[in-house]
Design a protein around this motif. Sequence first.
Motif, mmCIF file in Angstrom:
data_model
loop_
_atom_site.group_PDB
_atom_site.id
_atom_site.type_symbol
_atom_site.label_atom_id
_atom_site.label_comp_id
_atom_site.label_asym_id
_atom_site.label_seq_id
_atom_site.Cartn_x
_atom_site.Cartn_y
_atom_site.Cartn_z
ATOM 1 N N PHE A 40 0.832 -1.199 0.000
ATOM 2 C CA PHE A 40 0.000 0.000 0.000
ATOM 3 C C PHE A 40 0.868 1.250 0.000
ATOM 4 C CE2 PHE A 40 -2.454 -3.346 1.911
ATOM 5 C CZ PHE A 40 -3.755 -3.127 1.490
ATOM 6 N N GLU A 41 0.450 2.255 -0.774
ATOM 7 C CA GLU A 41 1.025 3.581 -0.637
ATOM 8 C C GLU A 41 0.160 4.289 0.401
ATOM 9 O OE1 GLU A 41 2.485 6.749 -3.752
ATOM 10 O OE2 GLU A 41 0.323 6.985 -3.377
ATOM 11 N N VAL A 42 0.773 4.641 1.514
ATOM 12 C CA VAL A 42 0.047 5.233 2.634
ATOM 13 C C VAL A 42 0.375 6.721 2.711
ATOM 14 C CG1 VAL A 42 -0.340 5.171 5.125
ATOM 15 C CG2 VAL A 42 0.126 3.043 3.884
ATOM 16 N N THR A 43 -0.669 7.533 2.793
ATOM 17 C CA THR A 43 -0.508 8.967 3.019
ATOM 18 C C THR A 43 -0.891 9.246 4.463
ATOM 19 O OG1 THR A 43 -1.059 9.497 0.728
ATOM 20 C CG2 THR A 43 -1.288 11.269 2.342
ATOM 21 N N MET A 44 -0.003 9.939 5.163
ATOM 22 C CA MET A 44 -0.241 10.308 6.562
ATOM 23 C C MET A 44 0.139 11.775 6.683
ATOM 24 S SD MET A 44 -1.311 9.023 9.432
ATOM 25 C CE MET A 44 -1.252 7.314 8.911
ATOM 26 N N GLY A 45 -0.879 12.646 6.744
ATOM 27 C CA GLY A 45 -0.592 14.074 6.743
ATOM 28 C C GLY A 45 0.080 14.438 5.434
ATOM 29 N N ASP A 46 1.276 15.034 5.507
ATOM 30 C CA ASP A 46 2.023 15.426 4.311
ATOM 31 C C ASP A 46 3.011 14.354 3.858
ATOM 32 O OD1 ASP A 46 0.742 17.915 4.224
ATOM 33 O OD2 ASP A 46 2.239 18.829 5.555
ATOM 34 N N ASP A 47 3.077 13.238 4.558
ATOM 35 C CA ASP A 47 4.037 12.180 4.240
ATOM 36 C C ASP A 47 3.380 11.049 3.455
ATOM 37 O OD1 ASP A 47 6.058 13.496 5.682
ATOM 38 O OD2 ASP A 47 5.429 12.529 7.546
ATOM 39 N N LYS A 48 4.185 10.426 2.578
ATOM 40 C CA LYS A 48 3.751 9.236 1.839
ATOM 41 C C LYS A 48 4.861 8.198 1.935
ATOM 42 C CE LYS A 48 0.712 11.006 -1.739
ATOM 43 N NZ LYS A 48 0.438 11.080 -3.159
ATOM 44 N N LYS A 49 4.436 6.937 2.057
ATOM 45 C CA LYS A 49 5.422 5.854 2.114
ATOM 46 C C LYS A 49 4.756 4.568 1.637
ATOM 47 C CE LYS A 49 8.967 3.970 5.076
ATOM 48 N NZ LYS A 49 9.715 4.150 6.303
#
Length: 115
Positions: free
Chosen positions: A68-77
């Motif tokens: 999964f590409e996870v977006t958390m606030g302004d971060d992606k990983k």
Amino acid sequence: MNFKDLTNKTLITDKDIDWDDLGAGVKRKVMPFDDNLMLVKVAFEKDAIGTIHNHPHLQLSYVAKGSFEVTMGDDKKILNEGDVFFAPTMIFHGVVCLEAGILVDIFNPHREDFL
């Protein structure tokens, strides 16, 4: 099994709970819960999206299968099987499924909107 049957239940077999088809390649299975804690399995087909959202609940998610590409606030990983993400209260977060998979989500308190 209805949601009332899951409240405060201590021993549950996966096969006794049906998937709820949310459409667009996503389905959800609410597992045991009480007022303070809820476990939910979410299955995604490849390219399915968990739309960016936020909520007042604490959320901890375990990648049980897939990528999964996870977006958390302004971060992606990109997270893979065995990885975890934590969504603090009211932070915007979402996922894009890169390889069909399952997230195991834990919420505190339980998600009344899922019932």
